[in-house]
Scaffold this motif. Structure first.
Motif, mmCIF file in Angstrom:
data_model
loop_
_atom_site.group_PDB
_atom_site.id
_atom_site.type_symbol
_atom_site.label_atom_id
_atom_site.label_comp_id
_atom_site.label_asym_id
_atom_site.label_seq_id
_atom_site.Cartn_x
_atom_site.Cartn_y
_atom_site.Cartn_z
ATOM 1 N N GLY A 86 -6.177 52.167 -39.087
ATOM 2 C CA GLY A 86 -7.059 51.257 -39.802
ATOM 3 C C GLY A 86 -8.436 51.134 -39.203
ATOM 4 O O GLY A 86 -9.324 50.538 -39.820
ATOM 5 N N ALA A 115 -6.112 57.128 -44.755
ATOM 6 C CA ALA A 115 -6.131 57.118 -46.218
ATOM 7 C C ALA A 115 -5.232 58.207 -46.791
ATOM 8 O O ALA A 115 -4.576 58.004 -47.820
ATOM 9 N N ARG A 145 -14.441 60.094 -50.445
ATOM 10 C CA ARG A 145 -14.868 58.691 -50.373
ATOM 11 C C ARG A 145 -15.319 58.301 -48.972
ATOM 12 O O ARG A 145 -15.741 57.160 -48.769
ATOM 13 N N ARG A 165 -13.561 48.848 -39.048
ATOM 14 C CA ARG A 165 -12.459 49.245 -39.920
ATOM 15 C C ARG A 165 -12.842 50.460 -40.780
ATOM 16 O O ARG A 165 -13.979 50.564 -41.252
ATOM 17 N N ASN A 166 -11.873 51.340 -40.992
ATOM 18 C CA ASN A 166 -12.105 52.491 -41.839
ATOM 19 C C ASN A 166 -12.565 52.080 -43.234
ATOM 20 O O ASN A 166 -13.392 52.762 -43.856
ATOM 21 N N SER A 167 -12.054 50.968 -43.724
ATOM 22 C CA SER A 167 -12.410 50.518 -45.066
ATOM 23 C C SER A 167 -13.902 50.208 -45.195
ATOM 24 O O SER A 167 -14.459 50.269 -46.304
ATOM 25 N N GLU A 168 -14.563 49.922 -44.073
ATOM 26 C CA GLU A 168 -16.004 49.664 -44.109
ATOM 27 C C GLU A 168 -16.792 50.925 -44.419
ATOM 28 O O GLU A 168 -17.966 50.850 -44.816
ATOM 29 N N ALA A 211 -15.671 53.443 -46.496
ATOM 30 C CA ALA A 211 -15.286 54.044 -47.772
ATOM 31 C C ALA A 211 -16.349 53.805 -48.828
ATOM 32 O O ALA A 211 -16.992 52.753 -48.884
#
Length: 263
Positions: free
Chosen positions: A31, A125, A182, A256-259, A261
Motif C-alpha cells: 500500500g 494494484a 494509471r 500511499r500508492n493510491s496518491e 494513481a
C-alpha cells in the motif's frame, strides 16, 4: 522475514536501521510507495535532475533533498536516508566499489538525494486485480535487465534503459497494461512486450540484476522501465562519489500508492 510483510513503513524502516531487515523489499509494507535512490555531490545534481526530466519512464522523480546535506525527505515520512535502505551501493568514479548497510560514515554536507518511483508500488494494484506477480509468488527479487533502449542524455549522464520483467498470460497481460497505465509516477505501462532479443536481452533466464522467475507455457514477458537505469548513467558519468540502493532494496516511504494513481 515473512512476519514483517504487513508492518507499517516506519516500523520496517526501524528494522532496517537496526539491522533486523537486510533483504529486498518487494511485497513489504503493501500500500505504500517504494523508491529507488540516487545520492550525488551537489555540483552533479542539476544535470542529474535534467536526466530524470528527460527520461520520466525509467526515472520518475518522487522527491529530492530540500538542501545539500539534508538526510531527510520530509514529503515521504520520517526518513534518514543514511540508514533507511537495506543495502546501498557505493560508486567511485563510475565503478561499483562496495555495498554497505548504511552510509553514515560517508555522509557530508554537500550530498543531494533523489528518490525515484519504483515498480514495486504498482505490484499492489496488480495483485489486487487478482494477477499473479511471479516474483512475489516465488518470493524472489524481480528480474532486471540491461537493454539496447537509449535514454536521452543530459550533461555527463547517458546510457541505455534497464527494465524489470513480469510474465502474464495474454489476457492478464492486457489487464496488467491497463492497470499500470494509471501509475505514471512509478514507471507506468510497459515499454516492451514479448521477444527479449528485440531490446538486447540475450538470455531472459539470466537477469543482470535480481532473480530469474518461472515463465509458464503461453505466457508473455512484459518489460517495465526500471529505476536501476540511473546506475548505468552513473557508470558513464563517473562522478567521484555516487550512492544508490542495491537493486531490490528500496526506500519504503509513508506515501500511499493510491496518491500516485491517475484515473
Amino acid at each position: 522475514m515473512k512476519e514483517l510483510t504487513n508492518i507499517s513503513p516506519s516500523e520496517l524502516r526501524e528494522h532496517i536501521r537496526t539491522g533486523g531487515f537486510t533483504g529486498n523489499t518487494s511485497g513489504f509494507a503493501p500500500g505504500f510507495v517504494q523508491c529507488n535512490l540516487v545520492i550525488l555531490p551537489s555540483k552533479w545534481a542539476a544535470d542529474f535532475l535534467r536526466f530524470c526530466q528527460a527520461n520520466p519512464k525509467p526515472c520518475p522523480l518522487i522527491a529530492c533533498s530540500a538542501t545539500p546535506g539534508d538526510p531527510g525527505l520530509a514529503t515521504l515520512g520520517d526518513i534518514d536516508i543514511r540508514r533507511d535502505i537495506p543495502s546501498y551501493r557505493i560508486f567511485r568514479d563510475g565503478v561499483l566499489a562496495e555495498e554497505r548497510s548504511d552510509i553514515v560514515e560517508l555522509w557530508n554536507d554537500d550530498l543531494m538525494t533523489f528518490a525515484l518511483g519504483c515498480s514495486f508500488s504498482f505490484e499492489e494494484a496488480l495483485i489486487g486485480a487478482g494477477l499473479d506477480v511471479r516474483n512475489i509468488t516465488e518470493g524472489v527479487n524481480v528480474p532486471m535487465y540491461r537493454t539496447n533502449i537509449p535514454c536521452e542524455s543530459a550533461g555527463p549522464f547517458s546510457g541505455n534503459m534497464v527494465v524489470s520483467m513480469r510474465p502474464f498470460s495474454p489476457a492478464n497481460a492486457i489487464r496488467a497494461i491497463q492497470i499500470c497505465s494509471r501509475f505514471p509516477a512509478v514507471h507506468g505501462a510497459p515499454v516492451h512486450i514479448g521477444d527479449p532479443a528485440a531490446i538486447g536481452i540475450a538470455d531472459i533466464n539470466t537477469p543482470d540484476y535480481g532473480d530469474a522467475v518461472s515463465i509458464l507455457d503461453g505466457e508473455i514477458p512484459l518489460y517495465w522501465a526500471c529505476g536501476v537505469t540511473p546506475q548505468v548513467a552513473l557508470e558513464n558519468a563517473a562522478p567521484p562519489l555516487a550512492i544508490t540502493h542495491t537493486p531490490g532494496c528500496m526506500l519504503v516511504t509513508d506515501k500511499r500508492n493510491s496518491e500516485l494513481a491517475v484515473f
